[in-house]
Design a protein around this motif. Sequence first.
Motif, PDB file in Angstrom:
ATOM      1  N   LYS A  39     -20.424  84.577  66.144  1.00  0.00           N
ATOM      2  CA  LYS A  39     -19.034  85.013  65.982  1.00  0.00           C
ATOM      3  C   LYS A  39     -18.297  84.695  67.272  1.00  0.00           C
ATOM      4  CE  LYS A  39     -15.799  88.845  65.363  1.00  0.00           C
ATOM      5  NZ  LYS A  39     -15.579  90.271  65.030  1.00  0.00           N
ATOM      6  N   THR A  40     -17.183  83.994  67.155  1.00  0.00           N
ATOM      7  CA  THR A  40     -16.328  83.729  68.296  1.00  0.00           C
ATOM      8  C   THR A  40     -15.040  84.514  68.118  1.00  0.00           C
ATOM      9  OG1 THR A  40     -15.582  81.720  67.152  1.00  0.00           O
ATOM     10  CG2 THR A  40     -17.234  81.455  68.871  1.00  0.00           C
ATOM     11  N   TYR A  41     -14.717  85.312  69.116  1.00  0.00           N
ATOM     12  CA  TYR A  41     -13.485  86.093  69.118  1.00  0.00           C
ATOM     13  C   TYR A  41     -12.396  85.205  69.713  1.00  0.00           C
ATOM     14  CZ  TYR A  41     -16.549  90.137  68.371  1.00  0.00           C
ATOM     15  OH  TYR A  41     -17.470  91.025  67.870  1.00  0.00           O
ATOM     16  N   LEU A  42     -11.501  84.713  68.870  1.00  0.00           N
ATOM     17  CA  LEU A  42     -10.558  83.675  69.261  1.00  0.00           C
ATOM     18  C   LEU A  42      -9.127  84.194  69.320  1.00  0.00           C
ATOM     19  CD1 LEU A  42     -11.852  80.706  67.047  1.00  0.00           C
ATOM     20  CD2 LEU A  42     -12.593  81.401  69.340  1.00  0.00           C
ATOM     21  N   MET A  43      -8.348  83.636  70.246  1.00  0.00           N
ATOM     22  CA  MET A  43      -6.958  84.039  70.416  1.00  0.00           C
ATOM     23  C   MET A  43      -6.116  82.824  70.766  1.00  0.00           C
ATOM     24  SD  MET A  43      -5.366  86.794  73.144  1.00  0.00           S
ATOM     25  CE  MET A  43      -5.072  85.617  74.461  1.00  0.00           C
ATOM     26  N   ARG A  44      -4.916  82.773  70.212  1.00  0.00           N
ATOM     27  CA  ARG A  44      -3.894  81.820  70.637  1.00  0.00           C
ATOM     28  C   ARG A  44      -2.682  82.615  71.101  1.00  0.00           C
ATOM     29  NH1 ARG A  44      -2.408  77.215  66.463  1.00  0.00           N
ATOM     30  NH2 ARG A  44      -2.450  78.820  64.833  1.00  0.00           N
ATOM     31  N   GLU A  45      -2.042  82.124  72.179  1.00  0.00           N
ATOM     32  CA  GLU A  45      -0.878  82.813  72.732  1.00  0.00           C
ATOM     33  C   GLU A  45       0.334  81.898  72.667  1.00  0.00           C
ATOM     34  OE1 GLU A  45       0.114  85.682  76.558  1.00  0.00           O
ATOM     35  OE2 GLU A  45      -1.785  84.573  76.453  1.00  0.00           O
ATOM     36  N   ARG A  46       1.412  82.396  72.107  1.00  0.00           N
ATOM     37  CA  ARG A  46       2.623  81.603  71.905  1.00  0.00           C
ATOM     38  C   ARG A  46       3.093  80.995  73.226  1.00  0.00           C
ATOM     39  NH1 ARG A  46       8.327  82.705  71.594  1.00  0.00           N
ATOM     40  NH2 ARG A  46       9.353  81.428  69.991  1.00  0.00           N
ATOM     41  N   GLY A  47       3.314  79.675  73.213  1.00  0.00           N
ATOM     42  CA  GLY A  47       3.803  78.987  74.392  1.00  0.00           C
ATOM     43  C   GLY A  47       2.724  78.581  75.382  1.00  0.00           C
ATOM     44  N   VAL A  48       1.478  78.941  75.107  1.00  0.00           N
ATOM     45  CA  VAL A  48       0.368  78.593  75.998  1.00  0.00           C
ATOM     46  C   VAL A  48      -0.471  77.508  75.338  1.00  0.00           C
ATOM     47  CG1 VAL A  48      -1.701  79.440  77.171  1.00  0.00           C
ATOM     48  CG2 VAL A  48       0.335  80.903  77.000  1.00  0.00           C
ATOM     49  N   ASN A  49      -0.695  76.410  76.039  1.00  0.00           N
ATOM     50  CA  ASN A  49      -1.513  75.307  75.520  1.00  0.00           C
ATOM     51  C   ASN A  49      -1.025  74.812  74.158  1.00  0.00           C
ATOM     52  OD1 ASN A  49      -3.220  75.405  77.805  1.00  0.00           O
ATOM     53  ND2 ASN A  49      -4.377  77.082  76.877  1.00  0.00           N
TER      54      ASN A  49
END
Length: 203
Positions: A39-49
């Motif tokens: 299990k990978t706990y994944l996150m994306r942040e608006r405006g980052v990368n």
Amino acid sequence: MHAMQYEFTLPADYDMGIVRSRVARVGHLLDDWDGLGVKTYLMRERGVNGSPVNQYGPFYLWNTLEGMNRFLWGGAFQGPVDDFGRPAVRQWTGLAFEEGAASAAAPAFAVRRRQPVPNGVELASFMADAVEETGQLAADGAVLAAAAVDTHAWELVHFSLWEQGLWEQGLWEHDAPKADGDLFEVLHLSAPGRDRLAHGRQW
């Protein structure tokens, strides 16, 4: 192998530190979950990368359907449902899995690419190409790589994990993964059955 992901798309002004804190608090709870490969706990942040959204989207590779069902229906899944609402849970049947050239490294980010299986393609050849791409991602420096397919939506997913590289310096674009798709930060990795995930083609 069975792949699964759900995503919580959060408001543009959402404090993603809340997600980081949540994972730091509860991420260890699946570190010994029977039937779970990864299990990978994944996150994306608006405006980052390059991310257009704030999103929390854990991705799973299961060794057993019993382990997956125990997670979904035995109470553990109720926690994120209570915190963020009930998401659609995507599921894909495994096509291939490979440990990568950087398999001993701690993953810092993940790349996920979903693509339709076009009408009219020869299925055996198309899926063989997906298996080959999985092996190529592994050879190109991934920590691990996997491919899976949803035969209801006719959707193929490629998933790969990549090591730290220059992440901490904010310079990942100069050491970017050799994979196309949505880029996620890995907040935690639970891998109780990673060594039991079958390698190579899954048929």
